[in-house]
Motif scaffolding. Structure first.
Motif, PDB file in Angstrom:
ATOM      1  N   ILE A  34     -12.801  -3.627   0.859  1.00  9.28           N
ATOM      2  CA  ILE A  34     -12.813  -2.174   0.675  1.00  9.28           C
ATOM      3  C   ILE A  34     -11.847  -1.790  -0.439  1.00  9.28           C
ATOM      4  O   ILE A  34     -10.780  -2.405  -0.586  1.00  9.28           O
ATOM      5  N   ALA A  35     -12.220  -0.804  -1.243  1.00 14.17           N
ATOM      6  CA  ALA A  35     -11.347  -0.331  -2.329  1.00 14.17           C
ATOM      7  C   ALA A  35     -11.669   1.120  -2.646  1.00 14.17           C
ATOM      8  O   ALA A  35     -12.832   1.533  -2.628  1.00 14.17           O
ATOM      9  N   GLY A  36     -10.620   1.890  -2.944  1.00 21.17           N
ATOM     10  CA  GLY A  36     -10.779   3.279  -3.345  1.00 21.17           C
ATOM     11  C   GLY A  36     -10.260   3.494  -4.747  1.00 21.17           C
ATOM     12  O   GLY A  36      -9.313   2.828  -5.175  1.00 21.17           O
ATOM     13  N   TYR A  37     -10.881   4.424  -5.477  1.00 17.92           N
ATOM     14  CA  TYR A  37     -10.441   4.723  -6.836  1.00 17.92           C
ATOM     15  C   TYR A  37     -10.755   6.162  -7.183  1.00 17.92           C
ATOM     16  O   TYR A  37     -11.459   6.872  -6.448  1.00 17.92           O
ATOM     17  N   LYS A  81       0.833  -1.210   0.000  1.00 24.82           N
ATOM     18  CA  LYS A  81       0.000   0.000   0.000  1.00 24.82           C
ATOM     19  C   LYS A  81       0.868   1.260   0.000  1.00 24.82           C
ATOM     20  O   LYS A  81       0.550   2.248  -0.674  1.00 24.82           O
ATOM     21  N   PRO A 130     -15.579  -4.013  -4.751  1.00 19.13           N
ATOM     22  CA  PRO A 130     -14.143  -3.792  -4.508  1.00 19.13           C
ATOM     23  C   PRO A 130     -13.246  -4.664  -5.375  1.00 19.13           C
ATOM     24  O   PRO A 130     -12.202  -4.205  -5.855  1.00 19.13           O
ATOM     25  N   THR A 162      -7.264  -2.719   7.417  1.00 19.69           N
ATOM     26  CA  THR A 162      -7.859  -3.455   6.311  1.00 19.69           C
ATOM     27  C   THR A 162      -7.645  -4.953   6.475  1.00 19.69           C
ATOM     28  O   THR A 162      -8.530  -5.763   6.159  1.00 19.69           O
ATOM     29  N   VAL A 180     -14.768   5.523  -2.411  1.00 16.97           N
ATOM     30  CA  VAL A 180     -14.421   4.293  -1.696  1.00 16.97           C
ATOM     31  C   VAL A 180     -15.679   3.452  -1.547  1.00 16.97           C
ATOM     32  O   VAL A 180     -16.743   3.969  -1.186  1.00 16.97           O
ATOM     33  N   SER A 197      -6.699   8.627  -3.360  1.00 15.05           N
ATOM     34  CA  SER A 197      -7.727   7.591  -3.290  1.00 15.05           C
ATOM     35  C   SER A 197      -7.317   6.486  -2.323  1.00 15.05           C
ATOM     36  O   SER A 197      -8.165   5.869  -1.672  1.00 15.05           O
ATOM     37  N   GLU A 242     -10.472  -3.180  -7.970  1.00 16.40           N
ATOM     38  CA  GLU A 242      -9.051  -3.534  -7.903  1.00 16.40           C
ATOM     39  C   GLU A 242      -8.536  -4.013  -9.255  1.00 16.40           C
ATOM     40  O   GLU A 242      -7.433  -3.640  -9.684  1.00 16.40           O
ATOM     41  N   GLU A 299      -9.223   5.541   1.211  1.00 13.66           N
ATOM     42  CA  GLU A 299      -9.478   4.124   1.511  1.00 13.66           C
ATOM     43  C   GLU A 299      -8.953   3.777   2.898  1.00 13.66           C
ATOM     44  O   GLU A 299      -9.612   3.067   3.680  1.00 13.66           O
ATOM     45  N   ALA A 348     -17.095  -0.092   0.318  1.00 13.24           N
ATOM     46  CA  ALA A 348     -16.867  -1.162   1.302  1.00 13.24           C
ATOM     47  C   ALA A 348     -18.078  -2.082   1.287  1.00 13.24           C
ATOM     48  O   ALA A 348     -19.215  -1.621   1.415  1.00 13.24           O
TER      49      ALA A 348
END
Length: 388
Positions: free
Chosen positions: A157-160, A35, A177, A147, A220, A347, A181, A351, A222
């Protein structure tokens, strides 16, 4: 669970302490470092990211890869500190060598001027060193630990990045998510729409030539979050408000919303409320998710959808008008080494803080001394909700 971070942008290291984390989690340091590596990537980043090779060091609270239940201490070394050791020396008194990088001309949009006014600093470097987004590296590391705990409970969970500047790059469908990814790993912008990559690259390049900067919007998601985290009983127990505060606590973020966000204010109630259903297999659910998984400050069992808007970075290579704090003479604002846009790593930071707040909510709801006990109580609670 509570956590703290400490450290300056060009100091020797960043430090983080997590207290109240359960014993018995098998912790992967590789996943934390992955990360941190992702945070340093992204089109539009500056030269600093080529200098630092962030790796976390765990100095307490973990033994043989397993959390102990005692405070966890993390450090991330600042490799660039070797060039700043005199300027950032914590012991020696100021002298011509240590004052080489004084900042006297505050940047519009940054903490420089107001921080100097509040704390009485005459060298605004004392402000910008801590207000720098360099600190978010530690929040990403802490979020990566949280996480891993969430994943043990089945939460993903994922952020973009949804938008960079004026260019939208989101999907027409709400993605999981796992889908997010897979999509963001195909480009260096963390966007899910591959057709927009070239246009955004060109836009960032043009912005850099113009000496300007860009902001954007991130999201994000989840999933598998159970209903009932947070509470309606008091304003300060509402989980969506805690997440909103955590998001706005990230450098340069000026807006946060859930689900359909501010569009909710433009539609009638019949188009924004999420109808309730129940069946034997999944229990209670909604047929839509306009409210982003929250009702009454509590999670409702639907995927959480958190949107956040980041303003452009205030350091401009064609700086705006400013005034020197000592002489009051008109000057251009100071220039610090910076990015054209930091929306891509942002992002990951969003997250991370969402993961932290979800982790805090879960550990505040169930017995958090040990992972085995936590998992049993958590899964019993999920069964109880399904059969309500």
């Amino acid at each position: 669970m509570i956590y703290f971070t400490a450290g300056e942008s060009h100091g020797p290291q960043l430090t983080g302490i997590i207290e109240g984390f359960p014993a018995g989690l098998h912790l992967s340091i590789d996943r934390i470092n992955q990360k941190l590596s992702e945070r340093q990537k992204g089109y539009g980043r500056g030269y600093r990211q080529k200098i630092e090779k962030d790796q976390v060091k765990i100095t307490s609270g973990v033994r043989h890869g397993i959390t102990l239940g005692s405070p966890i201490t993390l450090t991330i070394a600042n490799i660039d500190h070797k060039h700043w050791s005199k300027i950032m020396n914590p012991i020696h008194r100021p002298n011509p060598d240590t004052n080489l990088r004084e900042v006297k001309n505050p940047r519009p949009g940054h903490a420089d001027l107001v921080g100097g006014m509040k704390y009485g600093h005459r060298d605004l470097r004392n402000v910008l060193e801590r207000s720098s987004a360099r600190e978010t590296a530690m929040r990403v590391a802490i979020g990566a630990i949280c996480t891993q705990l969430l994943n043990e409970l089945g939460i993903r969970i994922a952020g973009y990045v949804r938008q960079i500047g004026s260019i939208e790059a989101d999907s027409d469908q709400l993605l999981t998510p796992d889908q997010i990814e897979r999509a963001i790993n195909c480009n260096d912008l963390r966007i899910v729409n591959q057709d927009k990559v070239e246009a955004i690259h060109e836009f960032i390049d043009q912005t850099k030539k113009a000496g300007d900067t860009l902001g954007g919007i991130v999201r994000v998601i989840a999933e598998n979050v159970p209903a009932g985290l947070g509470s309606y009983t008091s304003w300060n127990e509402k989980l969506d408000s805690k997440i909103a505060a955590a998001v706005i606590g990230i450098n340069a973020f000026k807006g946060v919303s859930f689900g359909d966000g501010f569009d909710l204010g433009t539609k009638p109630g019949s188009q924004v409320m999420d109808p309730i259903y129940w069946d034997q297999d999944q229990g209670w659910y909604r047929s839509s998710d306009h409210l982003g998984g929250f009702e009454g400050g509590m999670t409702n069992g639907m995927p959480l959808i958190i949107n956040a808007a980041m303003k452009p970075i205030p350091t401009l290579y064609k700086p705006l008008h400013s005034v020197a704090i000592d002489t009051k003479e008109e000057h251009k604002a100071s220039i610090e080494r910076s990015d054209v846009t930091a929306i891509v790593p942002a992002s990951l930071v969003i997250e991370a803080v969402v993961a932290i707040e979800l982790c805090k909510a879960i550990l505040g709801t169930f017995d958090c001394a040990s992972m085995d006990r936590l998992k049993k109580q958590y899964h019993d609670y999920c069964d109880e909700l399904k059969n309500y």
